[in-house]
Structure formats: structure tokens, C-alpha cells
Design an enzyme around this catalytic site. Sequence first.
Site, PDB file in Angstrom:
ATOM      1  N   GLN A 167      31.685  46.223  59.144  1.00 23.11           N
ATOM      2  CA  GLN A 167      30.529  46.926  58.431  1.00 23.11           C
ATOM      3  C   GLN A 167      30.642  46.397  57.010  1.00 23.11           C
ATOM      4  O   GLN A 167      29.535  46.083  56.415  1.00 23.11           O
ATOM      5  CB  GLN A 167      30.643  48.241  58.432  1.00 23.11           C
ATOM      6  N   GLU A 209      23.173  48.448  51.591  1.00 17.59           N
ATOM      7  CA  GLU A 209      23.851  48.704  50.370  1.00 17.59           C
ATOM      8  C   GLU A 209      24.083  47.524  49.482  1.00 17.59           C
ATOM      9  O   GLU A 209      24.903  47.385  48.552  1.00 17.59           O
ATOM     10  CB  GLU A 209      25.449  48.997  50.735  1.00 17.59           C
ATOM     11  N   ASP A 246      35.657  47.498  55.202  1.00 18.71           N
ATOM     12  CA  ASP A 246      35.435  48.649  55.931  1.00 18.71           C
ATOM     13  C   ASP A 246      35.127  48.180  57.417  1.00 18.71           C
ATOM     14  O   ASP A 246      33.977  47.789  57.515  1.00 18.71           O
ATOM     15  CB  ASP A 246      34.378  49.590  55.297  1.00 18.71           C
ATOM     16  N   ASP A 318      38.024  57.160  56.237  1.00 25.59           N
ATOM     17  CA  ASP A 318      36.796  57.662  56.035  1.00 25.59           C
ATOM     18  C   ASP A 318      36.347  58.581  57.152  1.00 25.59           C
ATOM     19  O   ASP A 318      36.500  59.833  57.028  1.00 25.59           O
ATOM     20  CB  ASP A 318      35.874  56.413  55.740  1.00 25.59           C
ATOM     21  N   LYS A 343      33.379  61.218  50.137  1.00 24.56           N
ATOM     22  CA  LYS A 343      32.261  61.171  50.008  1.00 24.56           C
ATOM     23  C   LYS A 343      31.817  62.487  50.120  1.00 24.56           C
ATOM     24  O   LYS A 343      31.984  63.401  51.228  1.00 24.56           O
ATOM     25  CB  LYS A 343      31.554  60.690  51.167  1.00 24.56           C
ATOM     26  N   LYS A 394      33.601  52.619  45.633  1.00 21.11           N
ATOM     27  CA  LYS A 394      32.507  52.042  46.373  1.00 21.11           C
ATOM     28  C   LYS A 394      31.371  52.319  46.181  1.00 21.11           C
ATOM     29  O   LYS A 394      31.087  53.626  46.349  1.00 21.11           O
ATOM     30  CB  LYS A 394      32.982  52.194  47.732  1.00 21.11           C
TER      31      LYS A 394
END
Length: 432
Positions: A167, A209, A246, A318, A343, A394
Site C-alpha cells: 500500500q 495520499e 506499509d 496498525d 490513528k 505519517k
Amino acid sequence: MSVIVKVIGREIMDSRGNPTVEADVHLADGSWGRAAAPSGASTGTREALELRDGDKSRYLGKGVLKAVGFINNEIATALAGQNALEQSTVDQVMLDLDGTENKEKLGANAILAVSLATAKAAAQSKKVELYEHIADLNGTPGVYSMPLPMMNIINGGEHADNSVDIQEFMIQPIGAKNFREALRMGAEIFHSLAKVLKADGHSTAVGDEGGFAPNLASNEAALAAIKVAVANAGYELGKDITLALDCAASEFYDKEANIYNLKGEGKKFTSEEFNFFLQDLTQQYPIVSIEDGLDESDWDGFAHQTKLMGDKIQLVGDDLFVTNTKILKRGIDNGIANSILIKFNQIGSLTETLAAIKMAKDAGFTVVISHRSGETEDSTIADLAVGTAAGQIKTGSLSRSDRVAKYNQLLRIEEQLGDKAPYNGLKEVKGQ
């Protein structure tokens, strides 16, 4: 007076053209704060619930009017008269009002927007910067650092419509003396990569992103392109710049067959084989951090991965940990990974986010503060990174205003703090 007198919720748009929740919190002394909840694409199954309307006739079912309604009614009523300086109390009032384990009644998006807006209002009431207030809430007043950015310059997986399965392919400007210089180095490599991809006949369209999303023959080809771009920009890979991945491996894990399927390059792996595949990449390139290298439920595989690489490589959880202290504790107790991605919409409140950061640091884990693929102009994570001295962040590539907003806020913070917020580079990365 820092008591809450008004709470307002509204539906706004995120960077993918989907609705999200924004909240304003007003205090008796005239201070106020505004914050918006982000939204993920590759989400962990154990994340707190993001409440959507489900009305297919409106925003394809992704409206957030229910969550907004809860803010304007139940939450506003419950918080009236609460002291905004008492963040943990404010958050607990909302958690009690919701009453569920994963915030499925009110929605983590509703609770988080109000939680963050409260912190901003409190900072304004104290006449301090948000990062300063966060440091106070964190129990570390006056302790700051500028984060090492992990810049996602090639997007794949769920963040792009291309053939690359991993990703995120990220660069880390470890050779910079300060954050300002790190940002410049990243930007120069980003533009250098555009030229490399164009010269090879690839698209330079960007993903969610802000990184490029080319159709490449393999995941290794993405690393090779970045290697050329770094050199062409005048930097040395391994000395000035390190790499991070990631994998978001849950997205290409076939649960029924129990295999990791890299469809883009036609390769299939068992859990153990994929760990060796990743280890091989770290031996070919200066990759110092791997996030979600296996499926979120593959705890045995993560144990093997940690034994295989955990003393040399930062292994970030994550989807594995979803900013949840209960799950993180299991990882710590069982020797799973050595770093956590933070997050705050995975857990749904600032207080719970700070608890996860503290637990991780106390266990010797490193901490990476992160955006989501669906973002807004809200730059709270920049203040969170500095105010908790997290060490790493990030927040995407060097394009798209929703990503650059966070970098620009970090520039402002560094200007304000100067030497009080050191940039520690590679020292922040576990195993380095």
C-alpha cells in the site's frame, strides 16, 4: 470560564469526496475550537465504529447526518457546563453516553470530532498552542520533538487504482538537520520521482495520499524507482534517506486459502514465506520500518516476523493494534511487533489516544502518528506528534492540500519552538 456552553456538529467533505463530521465547541469565555474526523480506506476490523447513515439516496449511503444529529442533541446536552480543561472527563461523559465497546451508538466520528474540538477550545482558553496543551494532557509539559516524516511517495493497494499490492512506499529524510530541511529533501525526491516515472512511460497520477500510483511490474520495481529518484535528487540511499513500507497485508490476505496473494506480480505466500520475502527486501534496500506486514489476525505470523526481524527493523502495528490499549497490551505481553501506529479515529477520543501512546512508550515501543486516506484540512495530528514527542509521523506525500496542511503546521510549530523541539531523525526508529 472554560466551561462548555455550545457544541455544534456539521457534515463536511473529506479528501475523497465523502462526507465526514466536523464539530465546534464554544466556551463561556469566548474561546472555541473546531475539528474534523478523518476516515480510512484499509480499515482494521477492530476499529471503533464510524457511523454512516446508510441512506443510498444520499451520498451513496455515506452521509453522516445521524452522527451530526447526536452531536447537536445528545452530546451537546451532556457536555453543557463541563470544563473543557478536563479532557478526560469530557471524553468519559461521551463514552458513558455511548455505552458500547466500539462506539457504535454515537459513532467514533462524532465523539472524536467533539473530543478534538474540546482540546482546541481549551488551548485557546489557556492562551497556549494546541501542542502545548496536548503535552500538558499527556503529563509531559514542555517536552517536545519534531517528528521524522514517513513520506508516502508511491501509493498502491487500497489507496490507488493500480497493480501494486503493497500500500505505501515511503521515504524518511534521516540526514536532515531539522524538520524544515527534511521536508525540502522529501519534496525534491518527490519531483525527481515524477521525472523517473515519466521517463519510463508510467503515469504520474496520484493516489489518495498524494503519492504516485503507477502500474509497475512488481512491488520491488517501486523500490527500484525510488532508489533512482533519490540518487537523481542528489541524495544517498541509506545515508540521507531510508525507506519504509506499509504492506496493509490484510488487504491481500486470502483468509479461506490462508495465503498472501500479491496479484499484481502473480505470487502467493504462506505467512512464513511472506516474512522471508519482506526480509529479503530489507537486505536489498535500506528499509528500516515495516507496517502491517501480515494480516491483522495472524498473531503467530507476527510472532515469527518479530523474532526474524524485530531486533533490526521497526515493525509497526496498525490494523494489528488499532490504537487500542487492550489489543496493544496483548502484543506487548506476547512479543508481537515493536511499534504502534496511532490513528485517533481508530479508537475515537483524544484521552484514549494518549493512553495508547503512553502504554506503547512505557513498553519500549516506538510511536508513529498517522493520518487516514480520507482527510480534511484539519492538522491536529501535527500538534499531537509534537506535543507527545512521538518521534515519527505519517501524513502522506508532498501533494494534495489535505496532506500538505499537516506539513505546513509542523513548519510553523518548528519555527515557534526552535531548539525546544529537536529533530532526531533515525534515532526515533526502533532497531536503528
